[in-house]
Structure formats: structure tokens, C-alpha cells
Design a protein around this motif. Structure first.
Motif, PDB file in Angstrom:
ATOM      1  N   GLY A  74       0.776  -1.148   0.069  1.00  0.00           N
ATOM      2  CA  GLY A  74      -0.166   0.119   0.132  1.00  0.00           C
ATOM      3  C   GLY A  74       0.813   1.293  -0.061  1.00  0.00           C
ATOM      4  N   THR A  75       1.880   1.137   1.059  1.00  0.00           N
ATOM      5  CA  THR A  75       2.710   2.430   0.785  1.00  0.00           C
ATOM      6  C   THR A  75       3.614   2.525  -0.437  1.00  0.00           C
ATOM      7  N   LEU A  76       3.946   1.662  -1.030  1.00  0.00           N
ATOM      8  CA  LEU A  76       4.559   1.547  -2.338  1.00  0.00           C
ATOM      9  C   LEU A  76       3.660   2.194  -3.429  1.00  0.00           C
TER      10      LEU A  76
ATOM     11  N   GLY B 288      -2.742   1.772   3.390  1.00  0.00           N
ATOM     12  CA  GLY B 288      -1.266   1.951   3.318  1.00  0.00           C
ATOM     13  C   GLY B 288      -1.183   2.881   2.223  1.00  0.00           C
ATOM     14  N   ALA B 289      -1.985   2.722   1.360  1.00  0.00           N
ATOM     15  CA  ALA B 289      -1.899   3.732   0.098  1.00  0.00           C
ATOM     16  C   ALA B 289      -2.159   5.279   0.428  1.00  0.00           C
ATOM     17  N   GLN B 290      -3.261   5.369   1.361  1.00  0.00           N
ATOM     18  CA  GLN B 290      -3.597   6.507   2.131  1.00  0.00           C
ATOM     19  C   GLN B 290      -2.358   7.186   2.649  1.00  0.00           C
TER      20      GLN B 290
ATOM     21  N   ASN C 127      -7.616   9.482   6.468  1.00  0.00           N
ATOM     22  CA  ASN C 127      -7.250   8.137   7.279  1.00  0.00           C
ATOM     23  C   ASN C 127      -8.281   7.821   8.022  1.00  0.00           C
ATOM     24  N   ALA C 128      -8.930   8.535   8.875  1.00  0.00           N
ATOM     25  CA  ALA C 128     -10.004   7.993   9.531  1.00  0.00           C
ATOM     26  C   ALA C 128     -11.133   7.777   8.663  1.00  0.00           C
ATOM     27  N   GLY C 129     -11.539   8.558   7.640  1.00  0.00           N
ATOM     28  CA  GLY C 129     -12.457   8.111   6.646  1.00  0.00           C
ATOM     29  C   GLY C 129     -12.362   6.829   5.999  1.00  0.00           C
ATOM     30  N   SER C 130     -10.943   6.389   5.779  1.00  0.00           N
ATOM     31  CA  SER C 130     -10.843   5.333   5.055  1.00  0.00           C
ATOM     32  C   SER C 130     -11.132   3.996   5.981  1.00  0.00           C
TER      33      SER C 130
END
Length: 504
Positions: free
Chosen positions: A31-33, A71-73, A312-315
């Protein structure tokens, strides 16, 4: 309360198995990548990995896919701050102040603020998911097409407040975004609109194409138009990797506000997490600036912390309608429904009673995932900042190349690469005219959803337009939108707004 604790204990016993921890880690890293690499969104990645999850146990598969999503967020904020490229739709707002902070040598505090805000909001969002899933779902049930339309009108007016500079330019950008959003096939009649008989435009113009063109290529063209000695984007020295005490004092209330807003709006189907990041930024701009605090759009740390906390809270809370109603609130959640179906799990109210280990195991894994993301991302800040020491003559061809590869990989279509170049030129024109592209993007994203909900509401009311004011929730949102417009147009507010956005 006892039931909640027992359920969470069950969830942690499921999530803390070696297998599930490994898949949570894989999901977070991927996700981070994905967030960092422009063009590759979580939707495309989850779609590609969906067949691979068939061989995994259901809980492990969902834990990994959820890790990719949030992770993408996190990762999306990294390129938004460092090179003005929003890796994710919800990172568009982060570019406004995050990129300015990076240009002033404060990329470290900006990335740390995004990471800390994301971790806190993710943790609170998961707690909300665990504690309030059922009552919040009942609230989401109250939202019909009329309410969604009114909420999106409020979102667009919020974008006018959000934009720096002239109100007229902000409104023009929103209208342009709405018009671009209309390109493609009409969802109701199936008729192609504004495509000029170009087959590639039948599916419309993708968000990634426009975001990369306006933000990434537009900035590059603008830099290359400067004399060689002025081209270096980051002229200031790097001033530390972590926020100062004063930064923490400023960003703490912003993170709390962003988290609250994100947790509430994330429940709503139709881009709640995205709307919340724009709404959080709008609210921050409405709060008074502290003495010696930088104006918004000029590197204010609150402009990074609040939207990152909100998205992030929304995701996290966007899992509520999926797990409790079986309604996917966005494209990623629709793919999660696909993953559940592959494993013969019927998403909806029965998941909690029929598959408690899956329901509570997934929730517990989100806490673990957020902890993994902070452990991964905060030490990486120093490495990401090394990017800024790369000479611009090497950095800009790399950005152009990665954008082109990212855009091409989404549809395997060279047309998209040409479109990014076209929107890059348009982005450069906007910079020269002093127009902010963020409202255009919000208009583009909300336009098709607004049209769909407008038509649906009128269809259900048999063409009666009063449905928008006779339904209390819809009327309340429209009144809030009108009040916001009046407040922004007031001479005293307008003057203060112009002072806040005055160029240094």
C-alpha cells in the motif's frame, strides 16, 4: 462494553497469528509503495491481486487487501509533499501546504505530521468502527439521493472556500471540473457526450490523468520556463526531520478536528473519505491563525495534518457500510465485496454473527496495520528527503517517466500519456493565471456523482424539485451551503481572505 471488549479480544487473537501478521505487513508495504508511485492506485492493485487471494484463507486475504487500502492513504502523502504529485485523490489537498513546506526545507516535519496524523486518525477510526458500526449504519440509511446531492453541493461550495486567490477563479475552476466530469457515456441513456467521436473519450477522462497533468507536469513545465539558476525547486536547507514543539502545538487540535470529521464522513457511501480531506482543510482555513503562523497555501503544518488525519479516519470508517450493510461506499470497498464473494462470504449484517472471527479479526488487524505503517514510515522520512537533494535536471525526467509509466499501466493506452501532456500544458497556464487546480479536481470527482444522485432523486420524486427542501436532512445541508456562500461573500471575510492569501 463487556461485549465490545470480548469481541476485540477475539479479534486480536485472530489478528495476532503469525500468518495474519505477515499478510498485514505485506499489505501495508504494498500500500505504501502504491501510494508513493504516482498512477498506481489501490483500486488497480487490489483488482490485480484479487485472483491471488483465492488461495489464501478469507481472514488473511481481507487483512492484506485492507492493508493495501489504508497503506496507500499513507503513501499518497509522500509524493504530494515532496514533488507536488498527489499519489491518491485524497492527497490532493495535502499538496497545497505540504509541497510549500518541502520547498522551505521543512519536508521532514510535513511528512512526520502526515504520518502522526494518519496513525492517530486510523486508530480512532478503527475504534469508531468497533464501537459504533451499527448506530452509524442507521445514520447512513437516512441518506437518500437528495441528501447525497445536497452534501456534494456543500462539498463544492467548501472547495470555493478552499481555493486561494480570487473567488471568481475558484468558481470557474469548479465549473470547468464539472464540465470535464460530463465527458463520456451518459449513465442513464448510454449516449456518448462531448466525446467528439473520439473512442478513447467514451469512458471519460480519468482522475489520474488530470491530477498528474495539472500538478506534476504543470509544475515541471513552469520550472523549466524559469532561467536555469532559478530552476532548483528546493533552495532552502533542510531544517530537521521532525516537527518542533510549536509544530506539535499547532497540529494537535487540527488532527483532532480532522479525525472527527473523517470518522463521520467516511461512513457515507460515495467518496466520504475524499470529501472529508477537503472539508477538514476548509475548516482549518476558517480557524484563526496563531501569531507568526504561516498562511494556508504557504506551508502551514495544519494544512497537512488535518486532511491526512481526515482521509485516514474516513478510510477506516468506510468499512462500516461494507461490513454492516454490504454496501460498498467506494471502488476499493466494491473490490472487497468481490474478495468476500470469492470466499463464499455474504457481505452485510450477517457477517458479524456468522463470521465473528473475520469481522473482529479484520478490525483488530487495522490497529496492527496502523502501527506497522508508523514503524515503516517514520524511519523512512530521512530516505524520502534524500530525493530532494537530487539535482532538478535529473529529478524532473524521472518524474515525467514515472508519471508516464503509471498512467500507461492503468489502461495500457498511449492516449492517456498524451492527455497527461495536454493537461500539463493546461496546468502551466493555470499557474500563470493564478488559478488553483484543487477545486477543478473536486468538481471532476463530485460532478458525475452529483448528476447521478440528482437524477435518481428526481426519478423517485417523479420530477418534483421540492424533494431537496422537503427532506429535513437535505434541506439542512443546502442551508449550510447557502450560509457558507454568504459568509465567504461578506466584505469583511473577503478582505481577510485576500490578506491571508497575499503573496509573500
Amino acid at each position: 462494553m463487556t461485549d465490545l471488549l470480548n469481541n476485540l479480544a477475539l479479534g486480536f487473537s485472530v489478528a495476532f497469528t503469525t500468518q495474519n501478521l505477515i499478510y498485514a505487513f505485506i499489505g501495508c508495504v504494498l500500500g505504501t509503495l502504491i501510494g508513493v508511485l504516482p498512477g498506481l492506485g489501490p483500486v488497480a492493485t487490489i483488482a490485480m491481486l484479487l485472483p491471488a487471494t483465492y488461495a489464501l484463507p478469507p481472514v488473511a486475504a481481507l487483512i492484506m487487501l485492507a492493508g493495501i487500502y489504508y497503506g496507500a492513504q499513507y503513501g499518497g502523502s509522500t509524493t504530494a509533499i515532496l514533488v507536488n504529485l498527489p499519489g491518491e485523490a485524497s492527497s490532493v489537498v495535502t499538496t497545497l501546504d505540504g509541497y510549500q513546506m518541502a520547498r522551505q526545507g521543512r519536508a521532514g516535519p510535513a511528512l512526520a505530521a502526515a504520518g502522526i496524523g494518519s496513525f492517530f486518525a486510523g486508530t480512532v477510526g478503527t475504534l469508531v468502527l468497533a464501537a459504533f458500526a451499527i448506530p452509524l449504519t442507521e445514520l447512513a440509511f437516512e441518506f437518500g439521493p437528495a441528501e447525497y446531492f445536497s452534501l456534494m453541493v456543500l462539498g463544492l461550495i467548501g472547495a470555493v472556500v478552499l481555493a486561494s486567490g480570487s473567488l471568481l477563479k475558484a468558481i470557474a475552476m469548479i465549473i470547468l471540473g464539472l464540465l470535464i466530469g460530463m465527458v463520456g457515456t451518459d449513465i442513464n441513456s448510454g449516449v456518448a457526450r462531448y466525446t467528439f467521436e473520439i473512442p478513447e473519450l467514451i469512458d471519460g477522462i480519468g482522475f489520474i490523468v488530470i491530477a498528474m497533468g495539472l500538478f506534476g507536469y504543470g509544475e515541471i513545465i513552469h520550472n523549466l520556463s524559469q532561467p536555469a539558476e532559478q530552476r532548483q525547486v528546493f533552495t532552502a536547507k533542510l531544517k530537521g526531520l521532525f516537527p518542533s514543539r510549536r509544530d506539535f502545538r499547532l497540529m494537535t487540535p487540527a488532527i483532532l478536528r480532522g479525525t472527527t470529521l473523517g470518522a463521520i464522513l467516511g461512513v457515507l457511501p460515495g467518496g466520504g473519505a475524499l470529501l472529508s480531506s477537503f472539508a477538514a482543510y476548509t475548516i482549518e482555513k476558517k480557524t484563526r491563525l496563531a501569531p507568526d503562523e504561516k498562511p494556508f497555501g504557504h506551508g502551514n503544518i495544519r494544512g497537512v495534518a488535518a486532511p491526512e488525519a481526515a482521509n485516514n479516519a474516513g478510510s477506516q470508517t468506510s468499512f462500516i457500510p461494507l461490513l454492516t450493510l454490504g454496501i460498498p461506499p467506494n471502488a476499493v470497498m466494491a473490490l472487497m465485496v468481490g474478495a468476500m464473494t470469492i470466499h463464499n462470504i455474504q457481505p452485510g449484517p450477517m457477517v458479524m454473527s456468522n463470521n465473528p472471527d473475520l469481522f473482529w479479526g479484520l478490525i483488530a488487524s487495522m490497529w496492527i496495520g496502523n502501527a506497522i505503517l508508523v514503524i515503516l514510515n517514520l524511519p523512512l522520512i530521512g530516505i524520502w528527503i534524500k530525493l530532494l537533494t537530487v539535482p532538478y535536471r535529473w529529478l524532473f525526467p524521472a518524474i515525467v517517466l514515472f508519471c508516464a509509466i503509471g498512467v500507461y499501466s492503468t489502461n495500457n493506452n498511449t492516449w492517456d500519456v498524451w492527455m497527461v501532456g495536454l493537461f500539463g500544458i493546461l496546468g502551466y497556464v493555470f499557474i500563470k493565471l493564478g488559478c488553483e487546480p484543487a477545486p477543478l479536481l473536486l468538481g471532476l470527482i463530485l460532478g458525475p456523482m452529483m448528476e447521478e444522485n440528482l437524477r435518481r432523486a428526481l426519478l423517485l420524486s417523479r420530477g418534483d424539485w421540492s424533494v431537496f427542501v422537503t427532506r429535513p436532512l437535505s434541506a439542512g445541508l443546502l442551508v449550510a451551503a447557502v450560509l457558507l456562500l454568504i459568509v465567504v461573500a461578506l466584505p469583511s471575510i473577503k478582505k481577510r481572505r485576500e490578506e491571508a492569501f497575499a503573496e509573500d
